[in-house]
Design a protein around this motif. Structure first.
Motif, PDB file in Angstrom:
ATOM      1  N   LEU A 154      28.883  33.255   8.470  1.00  0.00           N
ATOM      2  CA  LEU A 154      30.067  33.198   7.614  1.00  0.00           C
ATOM      3  C   LEU A 154      29.679  33.300   6.144  1.00  0.00           C
ATOM      4  CD1 LEU A 154      33.142  30.930   7.775  1.00  0.00           C
ATOM      5  CD2 LEU A 154      31.602  30.617   5.838  1.00  0.00           C
ATOM      6  N   LEU A 155      28.615  32.612   5.764  1.00  0.00           N
ATOM      7  CA  LEU A 155      28.167  32.621   4.374  1.00  0.00           C
ATOM      8  C   LEU A 155      27.744  34.026   3.952  1.00  0.00           C
ATOM      9  CD1 LEU A 155      27.531  31.195   1.772  1.00  0.00           C
ATOM     10  CD2 LEU A 155      25.435  30.299   2.790  1.00  0.00           C
ATOM     11  N   ALA A 156      26.991  34.700   4.804  1.00  0.00           N
ATOM     12  CA  ALA A 156      26.560  36.064   4.495  1.00  0.00           C
ATOM     13  C   ALA A 156      27.763  36.998   4.364  1.00  0.00           C
ATOM     14  CB  ALA A 156      25.605  36.575   5.576  1.00  0.00           C
ATOM     15  N   ASP A 157      28.706  36.898   5.297  1.00  0.00           N
ATOM     16  CA  ASP A 157      29.892  37.755   5.248  1.00  0.00           C
ATOM     17  C   ASP A 157      30.733  37.480   4.008  1.00  0.00           C
ATOM     18  OD1 ASP A 157      29.110  38.861   7.611  1.00  0.00           O
ATOM     19  OD2 ASP A 157      30.664  37.942   8.842  1.00  0.00           O
ATOM     20  N   THR A 158      30.828  36.216   3.622  1.00  0.00           N
ATOM     21  CA  THR A 158      31.616  35.854   2.448  1.00  0.00           C
ATOM     22  C   THR A 158      31.026  36.456   1.181  1.00  0.00           C
ATOM     23  OG1 THR A 158      32.314  33.773   3.482  1.00  0.00           O
ATOM     24  CG2 THR A 158      32.533  33.928   1.097  1.00  0.00           C
TER      25      THR A 158
END
Length: 492
Positions: A154-158
């Motif tokens: 999620l952090l990478a996608d954000t």
């Protein structure tokens, strides 16, 4: 009779450590918050908006500043019940209170995201304020490493969604249990020596391997020339810590092998390595490679806060600081597993993991790269040539707004028309609409393209002027169509 003393006028100044945000900055933040919320929502997290005020008791010892847990908050004593209240320090401690209070009504696992300002009563510095925005996503009630792997993804996608391309960031993952295993191998139980070693480890990213070695030993000179006393360990005693901090290998397999060697026979250390291996496998299955997320033992976050995996998102590109020096931008988000937080309220262990993104840091990074910034476009300004026709001017504005175009009527003193155009310029308006009695009687209006006019004033050829004049007349009924035509041309 004595003359009454005049009260001094208050000084118009922002309180120390705080700042005001205007126009473009507020708009840019709103866009980013919406982008982040979109990713969180897509991952299945539900929105939560908790109170900005918590009891100091609820914040408790899990405040990030463990050395002075109640000194880092803005707190006051409630006059009604004598309880000490505080502005929230982060968004995680309030989540623990919310889950403990409403756990019978919430699904388990409970997946929530929240965003908003937090307040820290700390010494401000350049770019460091006492109020700032955070965006958190957390899963409460799940012990599986799948929850931690999901947070990393999620952090990478954000980051990519808000405008940080792949290659400009790295999500780094470690595990607090591995560190505990290293300390166990060293024979360091709870106590002053263990705390001193932990504080030293936390400085690894600033002083490097050599600096940590010196601080674990006799001490070192810092950049200012002051001598900092060390922990007093021998080289042999310090070696397990250094082996842990420098165990990053060419790939995840090599790193995990080095960590197994560093923790030796420690059960908790081996458990931590196993958890990292599970996270790496789950991320690889989803296509998240080491170019986005990697195992990195040098990541040490919130030593009194996390109980397992920890994550940190670092921006890897360089910027120029205020002194003209080139430096890496650094961390913009962090988080990890904190299985003991809800237990403070319920007495029962409740696993939890999550991440917090520093919105102000992310915005600063995008500005530094020139990906956002500059003036925000203002509204179309309908100027006033005849006060008696105010209803007609308001009708024009109403038509523009109904068509989805931001617009306003000039509400200042209309006597000086030049001041109206200066106002439009200060508002960064793209278009000014001009109509006096003669225009109204003829069913006409004048439209001034302020963006083109500014460009022509700076540098434009006569041919460009002829091709597209910056001011022209049109039928009153064509107002919306002509304004939209200019706005689209300016955006092209």
């Amino acid at each position: 009779m004595a003359q009454q003393k005049k009260m001094p006028r208050p000084k118009a100044e922002t309180p120390k450590g705080f700042r005001d945000y205007f126009g473009a900055e507020v708009d840019e933040r709103k866009v980013m918050l919406d982008q982040i919320a979109g990713v969180y929502h897509r991952y299945g997290f539900d929105a939560l908006e908790s109170a900005a005020v918590e009891t100091v008791e609820a914040l408790g010892k899990f405040l990030p500043d463990v050395d002075r847990p109640n000194d880092g908050v803005f707190a006051w004593q409630d006059a009604d019940d004598d309880k000490w209240m505080a502005l929230r320090y982060d968004l995680t401690a309030p989540l623990a209170r919310v889950f403990a209070q409403h756990r019978n009504d919430l699904p388990t696992p409970y997946r929530r995201y929240t965003m908003g300002p937090v307040w820290r009563n700390e010494k401000p510095g350049p770019g460091r304020f006492r109020q700032f925005y955070q965006c958190d996503a957390d899963t409460v009630g799940c012990a599986s490493m799948a929850a931690d792997a999901e947070i990393c993804a999620l952090l990478a996608d954000t980051l990519e969604t808000v405008g940080i391309p792949r290659g400009d960031y790295l999500v780094r993952v470690n595990n607090r249990k591995v560190l505990n295993g290293v300390l166990e191998v060293m024979g360091l139980d709870e106590g002053a020596a263990r705390d001193a070693v932990l504080r030293t480890i936390d400085k690894f990213d600033k002083v490097g391997e050599r600096g940590v070695r010196e601080l674990l030993g006799k001490g070192r000179l810092d950049a200012s020339g002051a001598y900092i006393d060390g922990v007093g360990l021998t080289d042999a005693q310090a070696e397990p810590v250094l082996a842990f901090l420098t165990s990053k290998g060419a790939d995840a397999t090599a790193t995990l092998a080095n960590l197994r060697a560093a923790v030796g026979d420690s059960v908790i250390g081996a458990d931590g390595v196993s958890e990292l291996e599970q996270i790496a496998d789950l991320l690889a299955a989803q296509g998240y490679g080491p170019d986005r997320i990697e195992i990195d033992p040098s990541v040490v976050r919130g030593l009194g806060y996390y109980t397992g995996p920890v994550f940190e998102a670092e921006l890897t590109f360089e910027i120029t600081d205020e002194k003209g020096r080139s430096r890496q931008f650094g961390s913009v988000a962090g988080g990890g597993r904190y299985d003991d937080l809800v237990k403070r309220f319920t007495g029962q262990a409740v696993p939890a993991t999550g991440v917090s993104i520093g919105v102000d840091r992310l915005l600063a990074a995008l500005r530094a790269k020139g990906r956002i910034g500059g003036k925000a476009q203002g509204p179309v300004v309908v100027t006033v040539m005849d006060r008696a026709r105010m209803a007609d001017y308001q009708a024009m504005v109403g038509e523009l707004r109904a068509a989805g175009i931001r617009a306003e009527v000039y509400l200042g003193n209309p006597k000086n028309f030049g001041n109206q155009l200066k106002y439009a310029d200060k508002r960064n308006s793209p278009v000014a609409v001009i109509a006096g009695s003669d225009e109204f009687d003829a069913g006409k209006i004048q439209i001034k393209d302020l963006v083109l006019g500014a460009k022509i004033a700076e540098n434009a050829t006569l041919e460009e002027w002829k091709e597209r004049p910056s001011q022209f007349e049109c039928a009153r009924g064509d107002l919306v169509a002509k304004v939209r035509e200019i706005l689209e041309a300016d955006d092209a």
